[in-house]
Every structure is written in C-alpha cells, then in structure tokens.
Design an enzyme around this catalytic site. Sequence first.
Site, mmCIF file in Angstrom:
data_model
loop_
_atom_site.group_PDB
_atom_site.id
_atom_site.type_symbol
_atom_site.label_atom_id
_atom_site.label_comp_id
_atom_site.label_asym_id
_atom_site.label_seq_id
_atom_site.Cartn_x
_atom_site.Cartn_y
_atom_site.Cartn_z
ATOM 1 N N LYS A 251 -0.350 -0.523 -12.367
ATOM 2 C CA LYS A 251 -1.037 -1.520 -11.530
ATOM 3 C C LYS A 251 -1.966 -2.319 -12.449
ATOM 4 O O LYS A 251 -3.008 -1.823 -12.884
ATOM 5 C CB LYS A 251 -1.831 -0.845 -10.407
ATOM 6 C CG LYS A 251 -2.455 -1.838 -9.437
ATOM 7 C CD LYS A 251 -3.183 -1.123 -8.310
ATOM 8 C CE LYS A 251 -3.545 -2.042 -7.170
ATOM 9 N NZ LYS A 251 -4.352 -3.189 -7.510
ATOM 10 N N ARG A 256 -2.675 -12.163 -9.061
ATOM 11 C CA ARG A 256 -1.307 -12.135 -8.558
ATOM 12 C C ARG A 256 -0.777 -13.563 -8.415
ATOM 13 O O ARG A 256 -1.470 -14.435 -7.895
ATOM 14 C CB ARG A 256 -1.272 -11.458 -7.192
ATOM 15 C CG ARG A 256 0.135 -11.319 -6.642
ATOM 16 C CD ARG A 256 0.103 -10.541 -5.349
ATOM 17 N NE ARG A 256 1.421 -10.207 -4.883
ATOM 18 C CZ ARG A 256 1.657 -9.254 -3.993
ATOM 19 N NH1 ARG A 256 0.671 -8.564 -3.487
ATOM 20 N NH2 ARG A 256 2.889 -9.002 -3.600
ATOM 21 N N ARG A 426 1.114 -4.990 5.140
ATOM 22 C CA ARG A 426 0.664 -3.886 4.307
ATOM 23 C C ARG A 426 1.326 -2.632 4.852
ATOM 24 O O ARG A 426 1.228 -2.351 6.037
ATOM 25 C CB ARG A 426 -0.862 -3.767 4.421
ATOM 26 C CG ARG A 426 -1.499 -2.883 3.379
ATOM 27 C CD ARG A 426 -2.992 -2.756 3.606
ATOM 28 N NE ARG A 426 -3.765 -3.931 3.257
ATOM 29 C CZ ARG A 426 -4.110 -4.275 2.018
ATOM 30 N NH1 ARG A 426 -3.739 -3.545 0.994
ATOM 31 N NH2 ARG A 426 -4.837 -5.353 1.807
HETATM 32 N N1 LIG Z 1 3.167 -3.333 -10.477
HETATM 33 C C1 LIG Z 1 2.585 -3.971 -9.469
HETATM 34 N N2 LIG Z 1 3.246 -4.137 -8.290
HETATM 35 C C2 LIG Z 1 2.650 -4.777 -7.254
HETATM 36 N N3 LIG Z 1 1.398 -5.260 -7.294
HETATM 37 C C3 LIG Z 1 0.700 -5.113 -8.424
HETATM 38 C C4 LIG Z 1 1.269 -4.474 -9.559
HETATM 39 N N4 LIG Z 1 0.342 -4.476 -10.539
HETATM 40 C C5 LIG Z 1 -0.743 -5.080 -10.047
HETATM 41 N N5 LIG Z 1 -0.562 -5.468 -8.765
HETATM 42 C C6 LIG Z 1 -1.600 -6.106 -7.928
HETATM 43 O O1 LIG Z 1 -2.093 -5.143 -7.006
HETATM 44 C C7 LIG Z 1 -2.229 -5.691 -5.724
HETATM 45 C C8 LIG Z 1 -1.848 -4.661 -4.715
HETATM 46 O O2 LIG Z 1 -2.949 -4.061 -4.170
HETATM 47 P P1 LIG Z 1 -3.273 -4.470 -2.682
HETATM 48 O O3 LIG Z 1 -2.015 -4.740 -2.002
HETATM 49 O O4 LIG Z 1 -4.088 -3.420 -2.068
HETATM 50 O O5 LIG Z 1 -4.084 -5.775 -2.879
HETATM 51 P P2 LIG Z 1 -5.656 -5.917 -2.792
HETATM 52 O O6 LIG Z 1 -6.062 -5.773 -1.381
HETATM 53 O O7 LIG Z 1 -6.024 -7.128 -3.532
HETATM 54 O O8 LIG Z 1 -6.165 -4.672 -3.521
HETATM 55 P P3 LIG Z 1 -6.882 -4.633 -4.867
HETATM 56 O O9 LIG Z 1 -8.254 -5.135 -4.577
HETATM 57 O O10 LIG Z 1 -6.801 -3.172 -5.113
HETATM 58 O O11 LIG Z 1 -6.091 -5.456 -5.828
HETATM 59 C C9 LIG Z 1 -1.230 -6.813 -5.685
HETATM 60 O O12 LIG Z 1 -1.690 -7.814 -4.828
HETATM 61 C C10 LIG Z 1 -1.128 -7.277 -7.106
HETATM 62 O O13 LIG Z 1 -2.063 -8.315 -7.316
#
Ligand SMILES: Nc1ncnc2c1ncn2[C@@H]1O[C@H](COP(=O)(O)OP(=O)(O)OP(=O)(O)O)[C@@H](O)[C@H]1O
Length: 596
Positions: A251, A256, A426
């Site tokens: 991760k 993103r 989600r």
């Molecule tokens: N290998 C991966 N696959 C998918 N998402 C990834 C990966 N590496 C990093 N990410 C990031 O992690 C995020 C996924 O966490 P989540 O869906 O909870 O988003 P979030 O609410 O922004 O959480 P966080 O604040 O933890 O990033 C994705 O939106 C992406 O930006």
Amino acid sequence: MQFGDLAEVFDRLEKTSSRLEMTDILAEFFRNVKPEEIRKTIYLSVGRLHPDFVPLELGMADKLVLKAIASVSGRRSEEVEDLWTKTGDPGEVAEMLIAKKKQMTLFSEPLSFQNVIEGLTAIENASGKDSQDKKMKLLARMLHDSSPLEARYLCRIVTGRMRVGAGTMTAMDALASAFASKEDRPDIERAFNITCDMGLVAETLASGGLDAVKGIEVSVGNPVKVMLAERLRSLPEIMERLGGKCAFEYKYDGIRVQAHIKKGPGGFVKLFSRRLEDLTSNFPDIGEALLRQLKGREAIVEGECVAYDPDTGTLQPFQNVTHRRKKHGMEKAVEDIPVRIFLFDMLYCNGEDYTLKPYSFRRMRLESSFKDDDSERYDRIGYTSRAIIDSDEKAQKFFDGAIAARCEGIMAKSLSEDSVYRAGSRGFLWIKYKKDYTQALVDSFDLTVVGAFYGMGKRAGKYGALLMAAYDPDTGRFGTACKLGTGFDDAFLDAMPGLLEKYRCETKPASLDAEMVPDVWFIPGVVLEVTAADISLSPIHTIAYGTVKEDAGLGLRFPRFTGRVRDDKTPEQCTTASEIVEFYRMQEDRDNGDVE
Ligand SMILES: Nc1ncnc2c1ncn2[C@@H]1O[C@H](COP(=O)(O)OP(=O)(O)OP(=O)(O)O)[C@@H](O)[C@H]1O
C-alpha cells in the site's frame, strides 16, 4: 420552464431536512420537465453547468457579484458589502435588496430556464481583458429580470455557494421514483458510478427508460468512481475473511490517480484524482509516459503516484509528492521531485469494460499493457509489488517487507470469481492493513469542518477550535464527532479563516445533525485528517446516534489534527458513521482481549 419554477423547488428542498420529502419534491419536478432540463437542473443544484469532472467553473469573484447586486438594487457598494458581511450569504443579500427594489419598479421580463442557462454559459465563457466587466453585466442583466427568490439562487450559483441539501443519493431515489421502480435503483447507481455524471444518467433515464440506462458504458474521458477498501485489525483476520488465500500488494503512500488514455487522432491523456479533479497538469511526465508506453489504443488504469528517488530506487515520503499539487512552477517541480506511478488496476481496455471482470484477469491484462522504457532517466511506470499469500506467516513477512520498503502497509485483494471492480463502494474485496493498526488506535479519521469556535489567549482573533463531522451515507446526513483544538501549528491557525471562508453560513447546515453550537457554522467542504486516543459514547456528538446505545452518539477522545488537509476527498468521502461504529467495536474487542 421558467427559472422561477426551479427556484421554488430549490427553496422547498432547502426548507426540509427529511430525505423522503426531498425525494418526493424532486420526483414530482422531474416528471414535469424535459429530459435535458433535468440534466441541467442536476448540475445547477450544485452550482455548475457540467458534471463535476469538467474543470470549467462558473465561479465569479465575490467583489463582482457585489457590484452587480449594487447596480441592480440601486444601493451603494458599501451598503451591500456590509449586509454581505453580516449574513455571509450573497444570495440572502440579493434576495433582500431585490425584494425592496421590486416594490418600486413596475415590470421586468420573466426569466426562463433557458435564459439562465445561456446567461451562465456566457459568464463561464467570458474571456479577454474586459471579461470581469462582461461577467458583471451579464449577471446584472439576469438579476434585473429576477424575482427575489431567483436572485437568491443566481447569486449562490455564481459564487459557488449552492447547496440545497439533496445529495446524489436523494437524486437517484427521485429518478427511480419518477421513471422506474425501487428495484431498478442499483442499475441507476451503477450507471452513475461508472460515469460520475448524474446529469447524463438522469437525461438518459427520462428520455430512454431503464434499458437505455443499462446500456450506459464505461468510457475513456469520463472518470469512474473509485473502489475503496475495508479495514480489519489483524493479518490473520484478513486471511480468514478472504478464504485463506488472496493477493497482497504494497500500500503505497502517494496520490491516487485514475488515468484515461487514448492514442491516435483526437487522443489525450487525463489524470483524475479520487475526487475527480483533473491532475494532468500536476503530473505531466506521468501522463506522457502512460501515453507513450501504452501498447493498445485506449485504456483506463489506476495507480498511486509516489515521490521516488531514481538513483536509489527508493520511495520518498508523502509530503514530497504533495509539492506536485502546487499550481505554479510545475516545470521545476517535475525536475526537482521525481514521481513514479505504481499501477494496480485496469478498468477498461480497447473498447472493453473490465470493471465486471475478476481481479486476477484485470491484473494480468494490466501487466501486459505497457512497454518498459529505458530511454529516460528512469521508467515512470511501475506496478505495485504483489504476491499470492496463503498463510499467516507469509502475510506477516510480506507486510514487514512493505514497511521496510517505506510503504504504509498492505492491501489484501480477493481472488474470488466475483472480485469485480466495485465502482464507488467500499467493501471487503479489498482490505487494507497499516502500520498504525498495531499502535493504540486504528487508523486516522477524515472529518469535515462544520463549525469553529473563536480562540482565546494566544489564539485570540483566530479560530481556536473546530467542530468536526463524519458522514452517514445511509441517511445522507452529517453528524458531529469531535471538537478539535490540538495539532494546529501557527501557519495553519493563520490559514484557517481563509480556507474556510467560502463555506461559512449563517445557520446550522441543513444536512447536519448537531447538538454542540459553535460560534461560526460551515457547510461541509474542508476535510482534515484527525487521530484520536479512542472512541467513546457521547451525549453531545451525533454521529451514529442511537446505533451503539439509545440516546447516545459516538465521539473521538483527545482528537489531534495530523497536519494533513485531505483536499483529495469530498465531505461525502469522509470516514463514515458505520466505520466509526466499527472502530468502536474493534476497540471493545481489543479491550476485552479478543484481538492480539
Ligand atoms: N496497491 C494498492 N491498491 C489499491 N490502493 C492502493 C494501493 N496502494 C496504495 N493505495 C491507496 O490506498 C487507498 C485505499 O485506502 P482507502 O480505500 O481506505 O482510501 P482512504 O480512505 O483514502 O484511506 P487512506 O487514508 O488509508 O488512504 C487507495 O485509495 C489508494 O490511494
């Protein structure tokens, strides 16, 4: 349709906080107007003429709007400014002054919906050296023909302060009720999730019925709502949940990006953030590399843009990549801050929609879709590190490797046949696990600012604390979760009023449930990242009210701002009520010793 009909609908929506009532008001309205008018109404209801991902904005400077109100109402600018400062709402000022003026003037032309769309389009397109003056005159012309209520909404639209309380969920309910049935709601929702364009979905439904909506497809250039991950507290729990075997990916901690790439004549590359902003100009080098290295004709892929040291091949901290979000000096930033995109998904390729294909298929196609590039200083394109994991030991080893490589943690991804790309939701097809989970409290929270308290002592004359809220997608409402006064440095305290000004409102926002009353209210707009010591039942905070205990909500204890403004998230993408409940329950389990 007359613009007055629409202004009345906006007014009725604003006066109710019942989602059911809003749905009825909208459904009745949709049934009685033309399909293309529904489309434009949907954009106008959030102060726009296009879907969210089209960067064109109406946004007129407050000063110009003030001038237009002054000229039409025959008041002095100072008087208008004074009223504006008192109410914080240009709409209210315009309504009040035009009502007074109308008592004296005999007639004006009624304003049709079409006139307004044309007027606003002309404002949006005005360019050149006297564009400001042109915009002001165009608005003044419309205000001249407006009723007081119409003036209220015109001024809110052009200053970006349009919020009528009915969100996309309500609009979808209303569309289903007007043109289809409740059971058809998932088809309408999917069409929205793969196009991010509620106006398009509404017009298609109103003119061609449900079959036409089912025919809406993913298309290059139209962003797809991103898929999000659930979280669990331990690696063994993740393994169990995903059936003992799944894929693990690093991760990465970056930004993103959803890339839309089309080669050939009329080709383009567009990079969208998760809140649909166009980031193409922030990552020109990444865009060019994707276009150059794509083997096929067109594709939609997703990845994380991470700051990267090409000499050592190491990942750099998140803060570095945020410098790429600055508006100016991009050429130098591209030079100074090398970035690499780590791709992790493929949603579309050469005319074929991949969103309903399983994860392994999408990943396999992704990895064979781009050429390597050795001609540059470094290859801008990489893939997220990944392995198939089938034991707790391997899971732990992969996680340790991710942390050693400076990642935030891992993303576990289901390998099942139904592991589709679930646009806009989600779920447990993806589960994230971060380094922080091993510490006191799981993860951070993204909360939106809904109020501020004036500071005292050292913070006199500034905001000293903020009232923070989370979102409940089931009800479409915000609820408060904490009063936040820690973690602000001097620079942030100074910047805070400017950051929040645009969202200031006179009374409690219609979409918010709150018991605590701050000195100043804000419409949900700014999202901040917050950590906390734990979550407790709260008699004063309203998020998840009645879920864990009757007559109580949940509140964050000892909240602290991490310093990160989540400008990549909309308020609706904040931590949700059910996530906070989940945190609360995880914490109970931990305290009962159920989790290591
Ligand atoms: N290998 C991966 N696959 C998918 N998402 C990834 C990966 N590496 C990093 N990410 C990031 O992690 C995020 C996924 O966490 P989540 O869906 O909870 O988003 P979030 O609410 O922004 O959480 P966080 O604040 O933890 O990033 C994705 O939106 C992406 O930006």
